[in-house]
Design a protein around this motif. Structure first.
Motif, short mmCIF file in Angstrom:
data_model
loop_
_atom_site.label_atom_id
_atom_site.label_comp_id
_atom_site.label_asym_id
_atom_site.label_seq_id
_atom_site.Cartn_x
_atom_site.Cartn_y
_atom_site.Cartn_z
N UNK A 246 0.97 -1.30 -0.07
CA UNK A 246 -0.70 0.06 0.06
C UNK A 246 0.70 0.97 0.05
N UNK A 247 1.86 1.59 1.12
CA UNK A 247 2.80 2.51 1.06
C UNK A 247 3.53 2.53 -0.21
N UNK A 248 4.13 1.72 -1.20
CA UNK A 248 4.58 1.66 -2.38
C UNK A 248 3.96 2.43 -3.34
N UNK A 249 2.50 1.73 -3.22
CA UNK A 249 1.27 2.35 -4.37
C UNK A 249 1.19 3.76 -4.01
N UNK A 250 0.85 3.85 -2.73
CA UNK A 250 0.54 5.64 -2.47
C UNK A 250 1.92 6.57 -2.90
N UNK A 251 3.17 6.03 -2.70
CA UNK A 251 3.85 6.53 -3.34
C UNK A 251 4.17 7.28 -5.11
N UNK A 252 3.82 5.65 -5.63
CA UNK A 252 4.07 5.65 -7.14
C UNK A 252 2.86 6.62 -7.38
N UNK A 253 1.98 6.08 -7.27
CA UNK A 253 0.52 6.99 -7.36
C UNK A 253 0.60 8.56 -7.84
N UNK A 254 0.92 8.48 -6.71
CA UNK A 254 0.87 9.86 -6.26
C UNK A 254 1.96 10.90 -7.11
N UNK A 255 2.68 10.24 -7.60
CA UNK A 255 4.70 10.52 -8.18
C UNK A 255 4.21 11.38 -9.29
N UNK A 256 3.55 9.87 -10.46
CA UNK A 256 3.96 9.62 -11.54
C UNK A 256 1.83 10.02 -12.04
N UNK A 257 1.34 10.89 -11.71
CA UNK A 257 -0.59 10.50 -11.86
C UNK A 257 -0.70 11.10 -12.94
N UNK A 258 -0.06 12.18 -13.51
CA UNK A 258 -0.70 13.39 -14.44
C UNK A 258 -0.80 12.17 -15.59
N UNK A 259 0.45 11.54 -15.77
CA UNK A 259 0.97 10.64 -16.85
C UNK A 259 -0.74 9.98 -17.66
N UNK A 260 -1.64 9.08 -16.24
CA UNK A 260 -2.99 9.23 -16.57
C UNK A 260 -4.31 9.83 -16.87
N UNK A 261 -4.12 11.06 -16.57
CA UNK A 261 -4.94 11.83 -17.08
C UNK A 261 -4.30 12.44 -17.85
N UNK A 262 -3.15 12.47 -18.78
CA UNK A 262 -3.35 12.54 -20.24
C UNK A 262 -3.50 11.36 -21.12
N UNK A 263 -3.16 10.32 -20.91
CA UNK A 263 -3.33 9.51 -21.53
C UNK A 263 -5.07 9.11 -21.12
N UNK A 287 -7.06 24.07 -16.95
CA UNK A 287 -7.07 23.90 -15.50
C UNK A 287 -5.72 24.56 -14.75
N UNK A 288 -5.15 24.49 -15.46
CA UNK A 288 -3.41 24.87 -14.68
C UNK A 288 -2.76 23.66 -13.95
N UNK A 289 -2.03 23.59 -13.48
CA UNK A 289 -1.47 22.06 -12.57
C UNK A 289 -2.91 21.08 -12.07
N UNK A 290 -3.42 22.26 -11.82
CA UNK A 290 -4.73 20.25 -10.74
C UNK A 290 -4.94 20.31 -11.98
N UNK A 291 -5.54 20.63 -13.37
CA UNK A 291 -5.34 19.94 -14.51
C UNK A 291 -5.17 18.28 -14.41
N UNK A 292 -3.77 18.50 -14.19
CA UNK A 292 -3.33 17.35 -14.42
C UNK A 292 -2.68 15.84 -12.58
N UNK A 293 -3.85 16.55 -12.52
CA UNK A 293 -4.63 15.61 -10.81
C UNK A 293 -6.13 15.28 -11.13
N UNK A 294 -6.40 15.80 -11.79
CA UNK A 294 -7.62 15.31 -11.85
C UNK A 294 -7.99 13.74 -11.77
#
Length: 345
Positions: A246-263, A287-294
């Motif tokens: 869970x900790x490793x997933x949380x770390x990776x998800x927050x760090x790399x989430x913008x690519x999922x929005x773009x994809x 949307x600014x920076x927040x847009x990459x974390x929608x």
């Protein structure tokens, strides 16, 4: 029996690391977590793409902009949930579930298979020594690229089915899909191979998600065992594995989430971005920076329990299939998706 060496201790080659138990266990874990948590995945996808009144000509064709305006505007998770329930019913929460099941099953099965193959090969080259974080990241990255190349068409179809709305105006028959096979057929007929591989570039960037996740997971296990003066390969109990996952997933998800929005935006059937750069510019401008974390909130609500479900099913299934014969064979390396690889969205 160690799968990466012959009886005389000589490495037997890359294919010696193949253990199909990892494939079957990964498929089981991916399917189980997807069946339970698909509604949150659908919410994440819908939040990731532009909504009503947010479309302009920047990066989009006029036809695509006109189609996209028909989407409902969600003010939050509660509002989105009630709106989907009211207009689309229970079935609305499971749009795209068929390709998601295929994608999650295939992605997790292949990811675990490739990862353990690569890891086994690396260990055979270095006399079965414990690999460092750099090698774990490299093995995970190689497994992620191979998995994504094989499963990207399924993720395109899953995204497009999730973005089909009921009672929001007319939609062209060419953009309306009657299921997974119909979506694959229409996408290929209208857009060719290129259409089935939309979102591949941000998806390749997303390979870093799996690499960071596996690296963090392995290092957390090593640190935990070291703290209690145990061997590096010592097994943990279920709760300890879950905490590391869970900790490793949380770390990776927050760090790399913008690519999922773009994809998700690149795979949207109503959008026609000229390229990834146009998609990034459009997202930033509106949307600014927040847009990459929608969609991050429903994504985190999904991935943490998905980690637990995928992990437990994978571990129990792989141990049963392999008869729990060797604590080092298979190297307890479970972490969920990609999404997939949603290595994947």
């Amino acid at each position: 029996m160690q799968s990466s060496k012959a009886n005389n201790g000589v490495p037997r080659g890359f294919l010696a690391g193949v253990r199909y138990e990892h494939l079957l266990a990964g498929v089981s874990g991916g399917v189980a977590s997807t069946l339970i948590l698909h509604p949150l995945d659908l919410l994440k996808v819908r939040f990731a793409v532009p909504d009503t009144g947010r479309i302009s000509s920047a990066g989009l064709s006029a036809a695509a902009a006109a189609a996209a305006v028909q989407r409902p505007h969600y003010t939050g998770l509660g509002h989105a949930t009630s709106a989907i329930w009211r207009t689309e019913g229970v079935r609305g929460f499971y749009k795209g579930v068929t390709p998601n099941l295929w994608g999650a099953g295939a992605a997790w099965g292949l990811y675990f298979l490739f990862y353990n193959m690569v890891k086994s090969e690396y260990q055979s080259r270095h006399g079965r020594v414990q690999l460092g974080p750099g090698m774990h990241m490299l093995a995970a990255a190689q497994a992620g690229v191979a998995t994504l190349l094989l499963t990207n068409p399924i993720w395109v179809v899953k995204t497009r089915l999730c973005l089909q709305y009921d009672n929001v105006g007319s939609t062209s028959n060419s953009l309306r899909y009657n299921g997974m096979v119909d979506a694959l057929s229409k996408t290929y007929r209208m857009e060719g191979i290129k259409g089935l591989y939309k979102g591949l570039v941000p998806g390749l960037f997303g390979v870093s998600h799996g690499a960071l996740q596996f690296m963090a997971y392995e290092e957390l296990k090593l640190t935990y065992n070291s703290h209690f003066n145990r061997p590096p390969s010592a097994k943990l109990d279920t709760s300890e594995y879950l905490a590391c996952a869970a900790l490793s997933k949380l770390f990776a998800a927050v760090t790399t989430y913008p690519y999922q929005v773009l994809r998700a935006r690149m795979q949207d059937q109503h959008a026609d971005y000229a390229n990834l750069r146009a998609c990034i510019r459009f997202t930033w401008r509106h949307h600014g920076a927040k847009g990459f974390y929608r969609g991050l909130a429903p994504n985190l609500l999904r991935v943490v329990p998905a980690t637990a479900i995928t992990f437990v099913v994978y571990e129990k299934t792989s141990q049963k299939l392999m008869g729990n014969s060797n604590p080092d064979d298979g190297a307890q390396t479970s972490v969920p998706a990609p999404d997939p690889p949603d290595p994947k969205v």
